[in-house]
Design a protein around this motif. Structure first.
Motif, short mmCIF file in Angstrom:
data_model
loop_
_atom_site.label_atom_id
_atom_site.label_comp_id
_atom_site.label_asym_id
_atom_site.label_seq_id
_atom_site.Cartn_x
_atom_site.Cartn_y
_atom_site.Cartn_z
N VAL A 191 5.13 3.16 0.01
CA VAL A 191 3.89 3.23 0.99
C VAL A 191 2.96 1.95 0.38
O VAL A 191 2.50 1.09 1.32
CB VAL A 191 3.53 4.42 1.55
CG1 VAL A 191 2.27 4.12 2.36
CG2 VAL A 191 4.31 5.16 2.36
N SER A 192 2.60 2.03 -0.78
CA SER A 192 1.63 1.25 -1.45
C SER A 192 2.11 -0.41 -1.31
O SER A 192 1.18 -1.29 -1.06
CB SER A 192 1.18 1.39 -2.81
OG SER A 192 0.97 2.98 -2.57
N LEU A 193 3.51 -0.44 -1.64
CA LEU A 193 3.95 -1.82 -1.71
C LEU A 193 3.88 -2.53 -0.17
O LEU A 193 3.57 -3.47 -0.05
CB LEU A 193 5.38 -1.81 -2.14
CG LEU A 193 5.87 -1.62 -3.42
CD1 LEU A 193 7.33 -1.43 -3.62
CD2 LEU A 193 5.62 -2.95 -4.14
N VAL A 194 4.03 -1.78 0.95
CA VAL A 194 3.93 -2.77 2.15
C VAL A 194 2.85 -2.23 3.10
O VAL A 194 2.40 -2.99 4.04
CB VAL A 194 5.32 -1.73 3.11
CG1 VAL A 194 6.50 -2.05 2.63
CG2 VAL A 194 4.87 -0.24 3.39
N ALA A 195 1.80 -1.36 2.49
CA ALA A 195 0.79 -0.96 3.50
C ALA A 195 -0.18 -2.55 3.66
O ALA A 195 -0.63 -2.53 4.72
CB ALA A 195 -0.12 0.02 2.60
N PRO A 196 -0.66 -3.07 2.64
CA PRO A 196 -1.48 -4.21 2.63
C PRO A 196 -0.85 -5.25 3.95
O PRO A 196 -1.49 -5.76 4.68
CB PRO A 196 -1.62 -4.84 1.59
CG PRO A 196 -1.38 -3.89 0.51
CD PRO A 196 -0.28 -3.09 1.24
N THR A 197 0.44 -5.32 3.75
CA THR A 197 1.36 -6.61 4.50
C THR A 197 1.26 -6.03 5.89
O THR A 197 0.92 -6.76 6.95
CB THR A 197 2.68 -6.68 4.28
OG1 THR A 197 2.67 -7.14 2.71
CG2 THR A 197 3.49 -7.51 4.79
N VAL A 198 1.57 -4.64 6.09
CA VAL A 198 1.90 -4.17 7.45
C VAL A 198 0.45 -3.86 8.07
O VAL A 198 0.52 -4.14 9.33
CB VAL A 198 2.71 -2.96 7.42
CG1 VAL A 198 2.88 -2.06 8.53
CG2 VAL A 198 4.01 -3.17 6.78
N LEU A 199 -0.23 -3.53 7.51
CA LEU A 199 -1.46 -2.92 8.24
C LEU A 199 -2.75 -3.98 8.34
O LEU A 199 -3.42 -3.89 9.26
CB LEU A 199 -2.35 -1.65 7.22
CG LEU A 199 -1.55 -0.44 7.34
CD1 LEU A 199 -1.92 0.52 6.37
CD2 LEU A 199 -0.96 0.07 8.74
#
Lengths: 238, 104
Positions: free
Chosen positions: B51-59
């Motif tokens: 979740v931490s890996l994707v959160a900045p890109t996605v959110l």
């Protein structure tokens, strides 16, 4: 399977060639995207002053896209060797957490296999391996199988990118930068267990976004991972 | 196109630093007899890291990334196929970014 854990003690752990091939097969699409990123790394490394052989050697020995891209920004003459080494260490800190998560299964392997395997541990094959373990499949060679394929793709494409010089385009133009995000999202979807995930994953997301906005480099992965996993345990305990 | 000694030295130090982080967590986890609570914590790590890996890109990436992420999750849940989910994500983000670039 809400209370399924990856740390059950009675499961037998194997390390077979079939497991390695299964890991490699699952990693094929990831390795292909990795080639795109490796081409870019080879190109940028050349622009930063690294020779093609040097860049390929770095990919082979370090095998960490995150660390390698970050240190290219530090590459200057005279070379700030200590800063480069320390930065690599900081970028890699998330591996400590990832390696610990492998512990319950990998500590049952002979030392050479366990510590040889983790050389090839990258975010993607680690995540796939944890997904396998969560399904109850305990062939630990899955990690190194995927890792070796990614290693070949990463090192080979770095070499080609360096040799081609500036001929490589930005992977974002082809949406390739989203390939890894997509893989991680698919794995997250597969790990969804129900409401018990909401709190730890929300905490992880909030902390990661905040750390990504306010802290340099890759701290957001480690901090989000720590905060989310602790939130998950606290919730369980209460 | 040879290897300069100082570059080689830097690369070897980088390799040692990275391997130390890869082996360190495994070493720590196998050193101690893990309590049930520690085991429960280790179980929480994969999801939290992913979740931490994707959160900045996605959110925070923008509408293209957000919608592509949604498409990936739907395809992953429906098909369970990683290549299909990946192709969906890359394809969706490619189309939506092109739309954004042409509309703005």
């Amino acid at each position: 399977m809400p209370e399924k854990t990856t740390s059950g003690t009675e499961d037998r752990v194997t390390f077979t060639l079939a497991g390695a091939f299964a890991g490699a097969r699952k990693c094929v699409p990831i390795a292909i995207s990795g080639c795109g990123i490796g081409l870019v790394f080879g190109t940028l490394a050349g622009q930063a002053g690294l020779g093609t052989a040097e860049a390929a050697l770095m990919s082979a020995l370090v095998f960490s896209g995150a660390a390698q891209f970050v240190v290219l920004g530090l590459w200057a003459s005279p070379l700030p060797v200590a800063t480069i080494a320390l930065t690599t260490l900081v970028v890699g800190l998330r591996h400590v957490l990832m390696g610990a998560a492998l512990g319950p299964v990998f500590s049952k392997l002979p030392r050479l296999k366990a510590y040889g395997s983790v050389f090839f541990m990258a975010d993607e094959n680690w995540a796939l391996t944890m997904g396998e373990f969560a399904k109850g499949r305990r062939d630990a060679a899955f990690l190194i199988g995927g890792g070796l394929l990614m290693f070949l793709a990463w090192t080979g494409s770095t070499f080609v990118g360096g040799a081609l010089g500036g001929a490589v385009e930005d992977p974002a133009r082809w949406g390739l930068d989203f390939a890894f995000t997509a893989v991680f999202l698919a794995l997250i979807a597969g790990m969804w267990n129900g409401r018990s995930n909401i709190l730890p994953w929300t905490v992880a997301a909030v902390v990661a976004v905040a750390a990504h906005a306010w802290l340099p480099g890759q701290w957001y992965i480690l901090l989000g991972g720590l905060a989310g996993s602790f939130a998950g345990v606290v919730r369980r305990g209460s | 196109m040879g290897l300069s000694p100082i570059t080689l030295f830097a690369i070897v130090l980088m390799a040692l630093a990275t391997y130390a982080t890869r082996a360190g967590g495994l070493w720590l986890a196998s050193r101690f007899d893990l309590s049930e609570r520690a085991g429960a914590w280790l179980d929480q790590i994969p999801g939290a890291i992913l979740v931490s890996l994707v959160a900045p890109t996605v959110l925070t990436g923008g509408p293209a990334e957000m919608f592509a992420a949604l498409a990936v999750v739907i395809v992953a849940l429906r098909t369970g196929s990683l290549p299909a989910a990946m192709a969906t994500g890359v394809g969706t983000v490619l189309v939506l970014r092109a739309l954004e670039a042409n509309l703005l």
